[in-house]
Motif scaffolding. Structure first.
Motif, mmCIF file in Angstrom:
data_model
loop_
_atom_site.group_PDB
_atom_site.id
_atom_site.type_symbol
_atom_site.label_atom_id
_atom_site.label_comp_id
_atom_site.label_asym_id
_atom_site.label_seq_id
_atom_site.Cartn_x
_atom_site.Cartn_y
_atom_site.Cartn_z
ATOM 1 N N TRP A 56 0.944 -1.320 0.010
ATOM 2 C CA TRP A 56 0.134 -0.168 0.061
ATOM 3 C C TRP A 56 0.761 1.264 0.061
ATOM 4 O O TRP A 56 0.523 2.260 -0.582
ATOM 5 C CB TRP A 56 -0.931 -0.126 1.228
ATOM 6 C CG TRP A 56 -2.291 -0.723 0.681
ATOM 7 C CD1 TRP A 56 -2.597 -1.734 1.304
ATOM 8 C CD2 TRP A 56 -3.230 -0.216 -0.028
ATOM 9 N NE1 TRP A 56 -4.170 -2.054 0.582
ATOM 10 C CE2 TRP A 56 -4.158 -1.128 -0.243
ATOM 11 C CE3 TRP A 56 -3.342 0.852 -1.034
ATOM 12 C CZ2 TRP A 56 -5.448 -0.994 -0.954
ATOM 13 C CZ3 TRP A 56 -4.425 1.050 -1.865
ATOM 14 C CH2 TRP A 56 -5.452 0.020 -1.936
ATOM 15 N N ARG A 57 2.060 1.259 0.544
ATOM 16 C CA ARG A 57 2.837 2.284 0.586
ATOM 17 C C ARG A 57 3.183 2.713 -0.859
ATOM 18 O O ARG A 57 3.400 3.895 -1.270
ATOM 19 C CB ARG A 57 4.098 1.928 1.579
ATOM 20 C CG ARG A 57 5.097 3.075 1.660
ATOM 21 C CD ARG A 57 6.598 2.883 2.353
ATOM 22 N NE ARG A 57 5.872 2.496 3.486
ATOM 23 C CZ ARG A 57 6.944 2.313 4.483
ATOM 24 N NH1 ARG A 57 7.973 1.984 4.297
ATOM 25 N NH2 ARG A 57 6.592 1.854 5.763
ATOM 26 N N GLU A 58 3.587 1.593 -1.610
ATOM 27 C CA GLU A 58 3.950 1.804 -3.001
ATOM 28 C C GLU A 58 2.743 2.242 -3.892
ATOM 29 O O GLU A 58 2.850 3.092 -4.892
ATOM 30 C CB GLU A 58 4.477 0.649 -3.606
ATOM 31 C CG GLU A 58 5.801 0.354 -3.151
ATOM 32 C CD GLU A 58 7.071 1.007 -3.207
ATOM 33 O OE1 GLU A 58 6.936 1.726 -4.378
ATOM 34 O OE2 GLU A 58 8.006 1.232 -2.588
ATOM 35 N N ARG A 59 1.609 1.620 -3.486
ATOM 36 C CA ARG A 59 0.399 2.068 -4.435
ATOM 37 C C ARG A 59 -0.011 3.493 -4.149
ATOM 38 O O ARG A 59 -0.449 4.161 -4.912
ATOM 39 C CB ARG A 59 -0.695 1.120 -4.282
ATOM 40 C CG ARG A 59 -0.367 -0.250 -4.653
ATOM 41 C CD ARG A 59 -1.504 -1.247 -4.316
ATOM 42 N NE ARG A 59 -2.842 -0.993 -4.884
ATOM 43 C CZ ARG A 59 -3.933 -1.624 -4.754
ATOM 44 N NH1 ARG A 59 -3.874 -2.711 -3.834
ATOM 45 N NH2 ARG A 59 -5.286 -1.228 -4.848
ATOM 46 N N LEU A 60 0.017 3.910 -2.954
ATOM 47 C CA LEU A 60 -0.385 5.333 -2.568
ATOM 48 C C LEU A 60 0.397 6.257 -3.041
ATOM 49 O O LEU A 60 -0.032 7.241 -3.833
ATOM 50 C CB LEU A 60 -0.109 5.368 -0.966
ATOM 51 C CG LEU A 60 -1.368 4.998 -0.041
ATOM 52 C CD1 LEU A 60 -0.973 4.995 1.389
ATOM 53 C CD2 LEU A 60 -2.694 5.651 -0.302
ATOM 54 N N VAL A 61 1.826 5.985 -3.183
ATOM 55 C CA VAL A 61 2.826 6.895 -4.017
ATOM 56 C C VAL A 61 2.467 7.094 -5.486
ATOM 57 O O VAL A 61 2.079 8.094 -6.320
ATOM 58 C CB VAL A 61 4.127 6.305 -3.930
ATOM 59 C CG1 VAL A 61 4.965 7.082 -4.960
ATOM 60 C CG2 VAL A 61 4.733 6.741 -2.356
ATOM 61 N N GLU A 62 1.782 5.693 -6.084
ATOM 62 C CA GLU A 62 1.436 5.690 -7.465
ATOM 63 C C GLU A 62 0.210 6.335 -7.447
ATOM 64 O O GLU A 62 -0.053 7.403 -8.587
ATOM 65 C CB GLU A 62 1.383 4.226 -7.886
ATOM 66 C CG GLU A 62 1.029 4.089 -9.091
ATOM 67 C CD GLU A 62 1.213 2.671 -9.808
ATOM 68 O OE1 GLU A 62 0.120 1.815 -10.347
ATOM 69 O OE2 GLU A 62 2.081 1.974 -9.517
ATOM 70 N N MET A 63 -0.709 6.378 -6.583
ATOM 71 C CA MET A 63 -2.070 6.937 -6.739
ATOM 72 C C MET A 63 -1.863 8.490 -6.606
ATOM 73 O O MET A 63 -2.533 9.180 -7.534
ATOM 74 C CB MET A 63 -3.000 6.422 -5.619
ATOM 75 C CG MET A 63 -3.291 4.985 -5.916
ATOM 76 S SD MET A 63 -4.209 4.120 -4.528
ATOM 77 C CE MET A 63 -5.723 5.147 -4.506
ATOM 78 N N LEU A 64 -1.030 8.908 -5.625
ATOM 79 C CA LEU A 64 -0.785 10.328 -5.738
ATOM 80 C C LEU A 64 -0.353 10.868 -6.901
ATOM 81 O O LEU A 64 -0.586 12.019 -7.154
ATOM 82 C CB LEU A 64 0.098 10.666 -4.281
ATOM 83 C CG LEU A 64 -0.587 10.360 -3.055
ATOM 84 C CD1 LEU A 64 0.641 10.561 -1.914
ATOM 85 C CD2 LEU A 64 -1.617 11.535 -2.811
#
Length: 324
Positions: free
Chosen positions: A270-278
């Motif tokens: 989720w840390r990686e996905r949050l960066v991608e989503m942002l």
């Protein structure tokens, strides 16, 4: 209070139908989030509380490795165990239509009449990493629809395939003898993401050599979780090794639970996905601030060295940040 209680009646009814596994509701939801139609964000917010139950299995590897056949056989295996399955097949994008070249995977049409399996092909639309931009959102939809297992089969583009780890609970890397995979395992970055290795078409000459290459690579670096990925030999076209692969998947699941690693992995994902989503959200906001005409003018000014791109980007970022 659940978020769904605040929704308008039409959306609330849609969510309820989807949660009951209604295939039309699921198909409509997937199309909505994949195309980012109006209301897709509200839909995903409403569905998220009902997710987190499905296991997400990522299957990746070089083109021609037999991924689709393997997924097909795995789906049959899990259906015999009365588990519901969702399949997301990420295909190359047609340069003409923008759609998935392989369509709905003709190989998997045996499952057409089985309501326990939902298959969706997605086009990469030029995105790197072998995953369509909306694959994670589609998995959210399938998870909320009550699927026990979601299999994500990626397009198989080599090093960038590592994006699968941001989504999958368990990643299976598929290799094939006689296709240079003994070299590819060394060159490509996918070696590090494998929780399980599969040597498919293992009845071909060279299967033992591929296995030796994998074991040699494993001897060079230990994983942080101290798990040694097993190597499973399959001949997917005949169903050979499928039960052994399913058992290896089950064993790794048990290992994750025993060592309390599942939550840690999810947090990292989720840390990686949050960066991608942002990044995606900020890019969309920035593009909304700049018209095509402005973009063309800026590009011309930079090309003519009348403006430097670094100051321009800082200016645009400041403009966007000021509106948040």
């Amino acid at each position: 209070m659940l978020y769904t209680e605040c929704l308008n009646p039409d959306l609330q009814q849609w969510v309820e139908r989807l949660r009951q596994g209604d295939p039309r509701a699921v198909a409509r939801a997937i199309s909505t989030v994949e195309d980012r139609r109006p209301g897709s964000s509200e839909l995903l917010k409403a569905l998220f509380p009902y997710t987190g139950h499905a296991r997400i299995l990522g299957l990746t590897g070089s083109p021609g490795a037999g991924k689709s056949t393997l997924v097909d056989q795995l789906a049959k295996h899990y259906r015999k165990q009365n588990q519901s399955v969702g399949i997301i097949a990420v295909d190359p994008t047609s340069p003409y239509s923008g759609g998935a070249i392989l369509g709905d995977r003709i190989r998997m049409q045996d499952h057409f009449a089985d309501s326990g399996i939902y298959i969706r092909s997605m086009a990469t639309r030029g995105s790197l990493g072998g995953l369509a931009r909306a694959t994670a959102d589609v998995s959210t939809v399938l998870d909320a629809s009550g699927r026990d297992l979601i299999m994500v089969e990626t397009v198989g583009v080599g090093q960038d395939e590592v994006d699968i780890v941001r989504l999958a609970d368990i990643t299976v890397v598929i290799l094939v003898p006689g296709m240079g995979d003994d070299v590819q395992t060394i060159k490509a970055g996918i070696m590090e993401i494998a929780d399980i290795f599969v040597i498919n078409k293992s009845d071909r000459e060279g299967a033992e050599r591929v296995e030796r290459e994998i074991r040699a690579m494993q001897a060079l670096a230990a994983r942080e979780d101290n798990w040694t990925p097993p190597i499973i030999k399959t001949v997917a076209s005949d169903g050979q090794g499928i039960a052994e692969l399913a058992e290896a998947i089950s064993q790794y699941e048990s290992y994750l639970k025993k060592e309390n690693l599942l939550l840690k992995r999810n947090v990292e994902n989720w840390r990686e996905r949050l960066v991608e989503m942002l990044r995606d959200a900020m890019l969309e906001k920035a593009r909304a601030e700049i018209t095509d005409g402005e973009m063309g003018r800026y590009a011309a000014e930079i090309a003519e060295h009348k403006r430097d791109p670094y100051s321009l980007v800082e200016k645009i970022v400041s403009r966007v940040a000021g509106e948040i």
